[in-house]
Structure formats: C-alpha cells, structure tokens
Design a protein around this motif. Sequence first.
Motif, PDB file in Angstrom:
ATOM      1  N   VAL A   1       6.240   3.284   7.800  1.00  0.00           N
ATOM      2  CA  VAL A   1       6.953   2.170   7.146  1.00  0.00           C
ATOM      3  C   VAL A   1       8.428   2.521   7.136  1.00  0.00           C
TER       4      VAL A   1
ATOM      5  N   TYR B   1       0.837  -1.208   0.000  1.00  0.00           N
ATOM      6  CA  TYR B   1       0.000   0.000   0.000  1.00  0.00           C
ATOM      7  C   TYR B   1       0.870   1.255   0.000  1.00  0.00           C
ATOM      8  N   SER B   2       1.941   1.230   0.788  1.00  0.00           N
ATOM      9  CA  SER B   2       2.825   2.409   0.861  1.00  0.00           C
ATOM     10  C   SER B   2       3.524   2.644  -0.467  1.00  0.00           C
TER      11      SER B   2
ATOM     12  N   SER C   1       3.027  10.565   0.551  1.00  0.00           N
ATOM     13  CA  SER C   1       4.163  10.364   1.452  1.00  0.00           C
ATOM     14  C   SER C   1       3.733   9.420   2.571  1.00  0.00           C
ATOM     15  N   PRO C   2       4.016   8.137   2.436  1.00  0.00           N
ATOM     16  CA  PRO C   2       3.574   7.171   3.448  1.00  0.00           C
ATOM     17  C   PRO C   2       4.300   7.358   4.765  1.00  0.00           C
TER      18      PRO C   2
ATOM     19  N   GLU D   1      10.536   5.473   4.716  1.00  0.00           N
ATOM     20  CA  GLU D   1      10.336   6.766   5.389  1.00  0.00           C
ATOM     21  C   GLU D   1      11.117   7.901   4.726  1.00  0.00           C
TER      22      GLU D   1
ATOM     23  N   GLU E   1       1.183   4.441  -2.573  1.00  0.00           N
ATOM     24  CA  GLU E   1       1.100   5.850  -2.197  1.00  0.00           C
ATOM     25  C   GLU E   1       2.237   6.652  -2.797  1.00  0.00           C
TER      26      GLU E   1
END
Length: 384
Positions: free
Chosen positions: A129, A115-116, A125-126, A133, A119
């Motif tokens: 995680v 999912y990140s 900007s997830p 990061e 994004e």
Amino acid sequence: MATVLRPLLRGRTYTRLLHLWVPALPFSVWIFIHPPTPWMPALVLVPLGLIPAVRTGEGIQARLMLMPGEAEPGISEEPSATWRDRLRTALWLAVRVALSGVTTVVTVWLPLLAYSLGELAAGGSPGGVPVLEDARPHWAYALLVPVPLVVLYAVVVGLGALVTAVARRLLGPSPAERLAALEARTEQLLERTRIARELHDSIGHALTVAVVQAGAARTAGDPAFTERALDAIEETGRAALEDLERVLGVLREPRRPVSSRPTLGDADRLLESARASGATVDAEVTGPLETVPGPVSREGYRILQEALTNALRHAGGVPVRVRVRVADGTLLLDVRNPLPEEAPGPGRGSGLRGIRERAALLGGRAHTGPDGGDWRVRVDLPVD
C-alpha cells in the motif's frame, strides 16, 4: 441516518455494482494473455458499438441491472436504426469501460487500505500500500479504518447513479423511436375508446330493450304479449352476447382482425327489437345501402342503434320515425321521437357524445337535440 444507509438495503445498488464490474472481465482475461498490452480490448469498442444488435444487448442489460423493476426505465431495447444511434452506443461502451475501470480500482484499493490501517493499529507492518509504506504502527490508525469504507460506500452508490444517468442519455430512445412509441400509444388509446364505445352501444341497447320489455310485460297482464316480450329479450340478449364475445376476442388477441361487425344491412334487427319493446317505429330506407363503404356502414349501424336506445330509454314506447337514405354521396340517418316530459338538454350523455365522435371520425356532421317538439338525431356521413 436511515436515509443515508437506505441504498444498502436496495437490490439495485448491488446489481448496478455488478453492471459496473462486468466490462472489466475482458481486460482481466487479456492481462493473462498479453500483460504488456492490457488496453488492447478497448480497441474493439468503437467497431462493436457500430453493430446494430449491440444496442439491444446493452439496453437489456441496463434495464435489468441498472433499473430493475422500473416500469418506464427510459432505456431502448431496439437495435440501432441510424448512424447517430450507433455512435451513441459506441460512446456508451467507452464510458461504461471507463467507469468500470474506476469501480474496479476503488473496490479493490479502498478495502485494502482499510485492512492495512487495521494492521498498523494492531502493530503490524502492511506491505503493498503506497500510502502507508513508511507509516509506523500506532493504535490511532484504528480510528481511520472506517474512512475508506465510508468512501467506498459513497463512491459505489455515486457511480451507480452516474452510470444509470449516462445509460438513460446514451441508450434512451431516439426521436424516431419516441415518435413511434407515441403513435403506438395513441393507437392503443383510440382502440380502447372504440371498444368501450362498441360495448356501450351494444350492451346498453340490449339492457334498455330488456328493461322496457320486462316493464311492459309486467303491466300488460297479457300472456301472449308476455311471451313476445320474453322472445324479444332473448333475441336481444343473444345478439349482445355475440357482440361481447367478439369484442373480448379482439382484447384477447390484439392482432385478430375485426370481423362480423353488424352493418346497416342488419338494421332490420334493430327496428324489430325497438318495435318489440312497445315503440311504434316508422322506418323508411332508400338508396343503395350495399354501396356504402364497410367502415361507414358499421359506424352507421352503431349510430342508429344508439339513437333508438336513447329513444326507448328516455321516451319509452313512443312513435319513432327512422329515415335512412343514401343519395348524392351522403348517408343520412334521421331518428325522431316526441320529446318526453323532461327533455334532456342538447348534447348531454355519453351516448350522444359517442354519436358525435363517430360522425366526426368519418368526416360527417351530427345534430342531437330538440327540434320542433321532437327529439332528433340527424347524422350526415360522406360515402364517396
């Protein structure tokens, strides 16, 4: 490709995943009770595994969730009978909890990672995680979205296979249980063989008598003889139906005791049946038949029945000499009849094989074959 994706269509893939998730539940609850010590439930694993009934519960779970529908899963449902079984159960609980922890982390973190990545590909900007990061948004991350999902699929299937293999190893039957199962299976096979032999002897005898009687009545042209033949067929048929009902009762109720089986005390019924079929039967019974043990007397009746049936089937209405004698700790059964034109070779036929098997089971000896122009069945059984 279809082979690789086949586990997605199997229900056991998801029941195995559920089985891997279940041990995480107590730890998840404990985190809400006392967050600083999430490992606390692990302290009860060894004491829990030493409880004999726990092995039964774990075995049932493993059979239903890891190997649903398998006839021989190789998992025991018996409680722990020895300390070795208890230690194996405790080790199983520890391994199951460890694999549960890995499964929980993987099934939560890998979908979050996919999912990140989506994004980042969309310009977002997830957060939360660690691997992503410091990553900057870029459309190319969309190409990596399937990777965590493929890894998740492989890990879930692999962990399911691993926990199943471990369950078979640690929850499988102990040597004592395997021996007991083998003995039970052997007893079952022996019982089936005995029942098949009983049916062969009783029903085979009845059918042989009926066929011989019907043939004789057809050719005799004598109403009185035909009437006697029909009476003999009816009596033999009733006796066969009684035997059949008794055997079917044993099959329906395996623990039902075998009762009312005929013994040598009922031999007159066999002799009269043979005489009614047109054979001339010269019978001589000597010695105290009432002293013969029940099992020997019952098997002796079946041996005599099979010998008379063979004489009627292969030789027809010929003179048959029957000798039953109890003396010197031995039961002698001797049945002789003239050889037919086409004499069977020694030892052929399931009936003759059954005679020898019965004699061997009782520690006796059996001779079946030609003897001086006659076909002879001689059986010696110990009665002491």
